[in-house]
Design a protein around this motif. Structure first.
Motif, PDB file in Angstrom:
ATOM      1  N   PRO A 657       0.813  -1.221   0.000  1.00 60.59           N
ATOM      2  CA  PRO A 657       0.000   0.000   0.000  1.00 60.59           C
ATOM      3  C   PRO A 657       0.845   1.269   0.000  1.00 60.59           C
ATOM      4  O   PRO A 657       1.899   1.330   0.635  1.00 60.59           O
ATOM      5  N   HIS A 658       0.362   2.292  -0.715  1.00 60.96           N
ATOM      6  CA  HIS A 658       1.027   3.592  -0.748  1.00 60.96           C
ATOM      7  C   HIS A 658       0.057   4.705  -0.365  1.00 60.96           C
ATOM      8  O   HIS A 658       0.393   5.564   0.440  1.00 60.96           O
ATOM      9  N   LEU A 664      -5.923   1.748   4.150  1.00 65.81           N
ATOM     10  CA  LEU A 664      -7.167   1.372   4.816  1.00 65.81           C
ATOM     11  C   LEU A 664      -7.657   0.023   4.299  1.00 65.81           C
ATOM     12  O   LEU A 664      -8.117  -0.825   5.081  1.00 65.81           O
ATOM     13  N   ALA A 665      -7.525  -0.209   2.994  1.00 68.61           N
ATOM     14  CA  ALA A 665      -7.929  -1.502   2.435  1.00 68.61           C
ATOM     15  C   ALA A 665      -7.039  -2.629   2.941  1.00 68.61           C
ATOM     16  O   ALA A 665      -7.490  -3.769   3.091  1.00 68.61           O
ATOM     17  N   ALA A 672      -3.476   5.003   7.340  1.00 73.92           N
ATOM     18  CA  ALA A 672      -4.462   5.675   6.492  1.00 73.92           C
ATOM     19  C   ALA A 672      -4.892   6.995   7.114  1.00 73.92           C
ATOM     20  O   ALA A 672      -4.991   8.021   6.423  1.00 73.92           O
ATOM     21  N   LEU A 673      -5.121   6.999   8.439  1.00 73.00           N
ATOM     22  CA  LEU A 673      -5.585   8.213   9.121  1.00 73.00           C
ATOM     23  C   LEU A 673      -4.566   9.344   8.965  1.00 73.00           C
ATOM     24  O   LEU A 673      -4.923  10.499   8.695  1.00 73.00           O
ATOM     25  N   ALA A 674      -3.290   9.012   9.115  1.00 67.75           N
ATOM     26  CA  ALA A 674      -2.253  10.031   8.990  1.00 67.75           C
ATOM     27  C   ALA A 674      -2.222  10.619   7.578  1.00 67.75           C
ATOM     28  O   ALA A 674      -2.075  11.836   7.400  1.00 67.75           O
ATOM     29  N   ARG A 675      -2.375   9.780   6.592  1.00 68.40           N
ATOM     30  CA  ARG A 675      -2.345  10.269   5.211  1.00 68.40           C
ATOM     31  C   ARG A 675      -3.588  11.088   4.875  1.00 68.40           C
ATOM     32  O   ARG A 675      -3.510  12.085   4.161  1.00 68.40           O
ATOM     33  N   TYR A 676      -4.746  10.657   5.356  1.00 67.84           N
ATOM     34  CA  TYR A 676      -5.953  11.470   5.141  1.00 67.84           C
ATOM     35  C   TYR A 676      -5.802  12.841   5.798  1.00 67.84           C
ATOM     36  O   TYR A 676      -6.201  13.869   5.243  1.00 67.84           O
ATOM     37  N   ALA A 677      -5.215  12.875   7.011  1.00 65.75           N
ATOM     38  CA  ALA A 677      -5.031  14.150   7.708  1.00 65.75           C
ATOM     39  C   ALA A 677      -4.113  15.063   6.904  1.00 65.75           C
ATOM     40  O   ALA A 677      -4.338  16.288   6.830  1.00 65.75           O
ATOM     41  N   VAL A 695     -13.915   7.328   8.671  1.00 69.87           N
ATOM     42  CA  VAL A 695     -14.018   5.873   8.778  1.00 69.87           C
ATOM     43  C   VAL A 695     -12.762   5.293   9.427  1.00 69.87           C
ATOM     44  O   VAL A 695     -12.850   4.400  10.284  1.00 69.87           O
ATOM     45  N   ALA A 696     -11.589   5.791   9.046  1.00 69.08           N
ATOM     46  CA  ALA A 696     -10.365   5.295   9.686  1.00 69.08           C
ATOM     47  C   ALA A 696     -10.383   5.585  11.182  1.00 69.08           C
ATOM     48  O   ALA A 696      -9.982   4.748  12.006  1.00 69.08           O
TER      49      ALA A 696
END
Length: 722
Positions: A657-658, A664-665, A672-677, A695-696
């Protein structure tokens, strides 16, 4: 004084209704729906003929064309019946009735009404009778429904009037040329079966247009208006409300009686938050998303656009769920011998004698599929002007390579559908397909995508499906199942009023980017119950862990989403008794599937994908500045369509994953949460990233606060810190 004879109504046996309500349908159930569609088709045709009596036209009058049809039906009742029941014929009838009611547009009315002459000539060719009619030509072309397209090389462009004669299976066509003279051509119309893989020699082909349990052949003797057919229009939409989920899902009773599964009020939360909580006991396995859940037209695309109340025949009662009563076929008097004349089991295509060359005759190609009973021929319809969902279209001839690609892919898809199993949801006998209409491409370049980008069907054209060809046989097989589910439900809607719908688009549909009305929800629930069954079969037959993981994801996702929509339909209180029985049958099917095991990783991804879709849908559609009223949410005035990229992306677990979605998948919610932020730091209100962040966060910190965020994500202030 003797009483007036009463037309016999359709009586649907309870077992057939139960099969259809469960989302499936045996060949017997499909044959019953086809008989009902036949009665409806003849009623609408009678209505159309009555309305065309006074139309001024330069062509042969409708009465003359109808006389040609009657004569052909007396000689070859089976082929003529199939011609009248073909999907494109239904599309033409419905479109022309809408024209007469002022709700559709198109070429000059006389030209569209003149399609009856083309139908009559096609019937005459099939029967080998004689006919002499004035016809409408478009750029020198005359479509012969079910056969192909005759063309005059060098003809005058635009709409013109031509002269057509038939005799012994030949067509003699003449019309004006560009130079002012008259052109003529003689052809022997015949279809062109596409060679099946590993085919040895040409074989006779079964016309795949009528079921084995075929209705009596139509006859023109007697008024069609005497047919007892319920023309209930499904237009009655109902006010819609956001589909909140009940606190606990009540499994449907096991008894045969179709009883509503969900009783009582629904909770305030419109989505089962368990999608991001700890795995639910004994089930909620996500459903498939692979092969490409088809972006389809949810709802009978044209079936309700024409007010069927215009049919002047008395609408008779349909008695559904008549216990212990077999379904007598209605007394339809319409076109030819009253005796029941089933179509011949095998009908060879007319020989291509005196081949006129490609410039004068374009044959309708047929997809060939071999069965133990003999080969089937399913039209690959790229010529008929009424092959689409509504307005007439010019021919869009496929290149030879593209047609052969369709044949190869279709055979692979049908092989998947032929794997052992019963008649439940997800099953489809290929002989039930009446036509495949290619969409969007006529050549093999650029290469087709793996998923089906567009598919659609219409209640006016039973058994036909418009499909953009994918490269994957699994995707095509899933789409065939999906679209045939729409055809079955549209036929049921023609028989019974299933719901009271005001057509207000305010409900969440897990497979759409926009709010839907109740009829759209019902179509989606029925279609995706079939899709869920399709992936359940793929899971059961998976040969390795990867195949089981992909099929398990789709099965789990679609069963969860379909059950949510079924809950909405039951909770709204807008279903008729037959509608509640139908939706309760779907609920029983889905409740049973929710108890079936699915690979844990696939189940987790499916739940996450379901939560992501609903969260992003609310962020993009629901107005956060308006308190949600009792009749559902209020929507943003600036909302636009958006691509659902996650449903398919989550089908497979990423190995490396990147992106935030990939993490998240893969099950790494923290990464995932850190990247969304990080993405939200640049644009705090970006819906895709914000949905992922919510969702994360809910995965990492399950509890009351995150459940509130999932229930009303649009209220969240876009200031996450990560």
């Amino acid at each position: 004084m003797p009483s007036e004879p009463r037309p016999a109504p359709f009586r649907m046996p309870e077992r057939i209704f139960a099969e259809l309500a469960a989302g499936g349908g045996s060949p017997e159930a499909v044959a019953f729906l086809e008989r009902a569609e036949r009665a409806r088709r003849l009623l609408l045709l009678r209505t159309l003929l009555d309305r065309l009596d006074t139309l001024r036209t330069p062509l042969s009058p409708p009465g003359e064309a109808w006389a040609v049809l009657k004569e052909a039906a007396a000689v070859a009742p089976g082929p003529v019946d199939r011609l009248l029941l073909a999907p494109a014929t239904g599309g033409w009838i419905a479109h022309l009735l809408r024209r007469l009611h002022g709700t559709a547009s198109g070429p000059p009315l006389w030209a569209e009404a003149g399609h009856l002459c083309a139908l009559a000539l096609a019937a005459s060719v099939r029967a080998g009778t004689r006919a002499d009619l004035m016809v409408s030509l478009a750029d020198g072309g005359l479509p012969l429904p079910g056969l192909g397209l005759a063309r005059l090389p060098g003809a005058e462009g635009g709409l013109t009037v031509g002269h057509a004669r038939t005799s012994g299976g030949e067509l003699m066509l003449s019309g004006p040329g560009r130079d002012g003279g008259t052109l003529s051509v003689t052809v022997r119309p015949a279809t062109q079966p596409l060679p099946a893989p590993a085919a040895e020699a040409a074989v006779s082909v079964v016309e795949a247009s009528v079921s084995a349990a075929e209705a009596p052949v139509p006859t023109v003797e007697g008024p069609v208006s005497s047919v007892a057919y319920p023309v209930s229009a499904v237009e009655a939409p109902a006010p819609a409300v956001e589909a909140p989920a009940p606190a606990a899902e009540t499994p449907a009773p096991a008894s045969g009686a179709p009883v509503p599964t969900v009783e009582g009020p629904v909770s305030a939360v419109a989505y089962p938050v368990s999608a991001v909580e700890a795995p639910a006991p004994a089930a909620e396995t996500p459903a498939p998303a692979s092969g490409a859940p088809v972006p389809t037209v949810e709802g009978p695309v044209s079936s309700v656009a024409y007010p069927v109340s215009a049919v002047e025949a008395p609408a008779a009662t349909v008695e559904a769920l008549a216990p212990a009563v077999e379904a007598p076929v209605p007394a339809v008097e319409a076109l030819a011998p009253a005796a029941e004349t089933p179509a011949p089991a095998v009908e060879a295509p007319a020989p291509a004698a005196e081949a006129p060359g490609p410039s004068t005759w374009l044959p309708l190609r047929t997809l060939t599929h071999r069965t133990p009973e003999g080969p089937l021929a399913i039209p690959l319809e790229d010529l008929d002007p009424y092959r689409d969902l509504d307005d007439p279209l010019p021919p869009a001839r496929l290149d030879a390579d593209e047609a052969e690609a369709w044949q190869r892919l279709f055979e692979e898809a049908v092989a998947l559908l032929a794997e052992p199993g019963g008649d439940g949801p997800g099953r489809l006998y290929p002989g039930a397909i009446r036509a495949v209409v290619p969409w969007g491409r006529t050549g093999t370049l650029p290469p087709a995508p793996p998923t089906v980008l567009v598919s659609a069907s219409s209640g006016d054209s039973f058994g036909a499906m418009v499909i953009a060809r994918p490269s994957s046989a699994v995707a095509l097989a899933e789409t065939l199942v999906h679209e045939f589910q729409h055809s079955k439900l549209a036929a049921l809607l023609h028989l019974f009023p299933l719901l009271d719908d005001d057509r207000e688009e305010r409900y969440y549909a897990p497979w759409r980017p926009d709010p839907r009305h109740l009829t759209g929800l019902l179509h989606g629930a029925y279609a995706f119950t079939g899709v869920t069954g399709f992936w359940r079969d793929r899971l059961a037959g998976a040969r390795d862990d990867r195949a089981a993981d992909t099929a398990g994801y789709h099965f789990a996702l679609r069963r969860l989403q379909s059950r949510l929509v079924v809950r909405t339909l039951l909770a709204e209180g807008r279903l008729t008794p037959q509608g509640r029985a139908l939706v309760s049958g779907l609920a029983r099917t889905l409740d049973g599937w929710l108890r079936e095991p699915v690979p844990y990783a696939a189940l987790t991804r499916a739940r996450t994908a379901a939560a992501l879709h609903r969260t992003e849908w609310r962020l993009r559609n629901v107005d956060p500045g308006v308190e949600t009223p009792s009749d559902g949410p209020r929507f943003r005035p600036d909302r636009t369509s958006w691509p659902d990229v996650r449903t398919h992306a989550f089908a497979d677990r990423p190995a490396a994953p990147h992106t935030a979605d990939e993490h998240l998948a893969a099950g790494d919610a923290a990464a995932a949460l850190a990247r969304y932020a990080g993405q939200l730091a640049a644009d705090p209100a970006e819906p895709h990233a914000l949905a992922g962040w919510i969702v994360a966060r809910a995965v990492l910190e399950p509890g009351r606060a995150t459940r509130r965020m999932l229930a009303r994500p649009e209220l969240l202030q876009p200031l996450p810190s990560g």
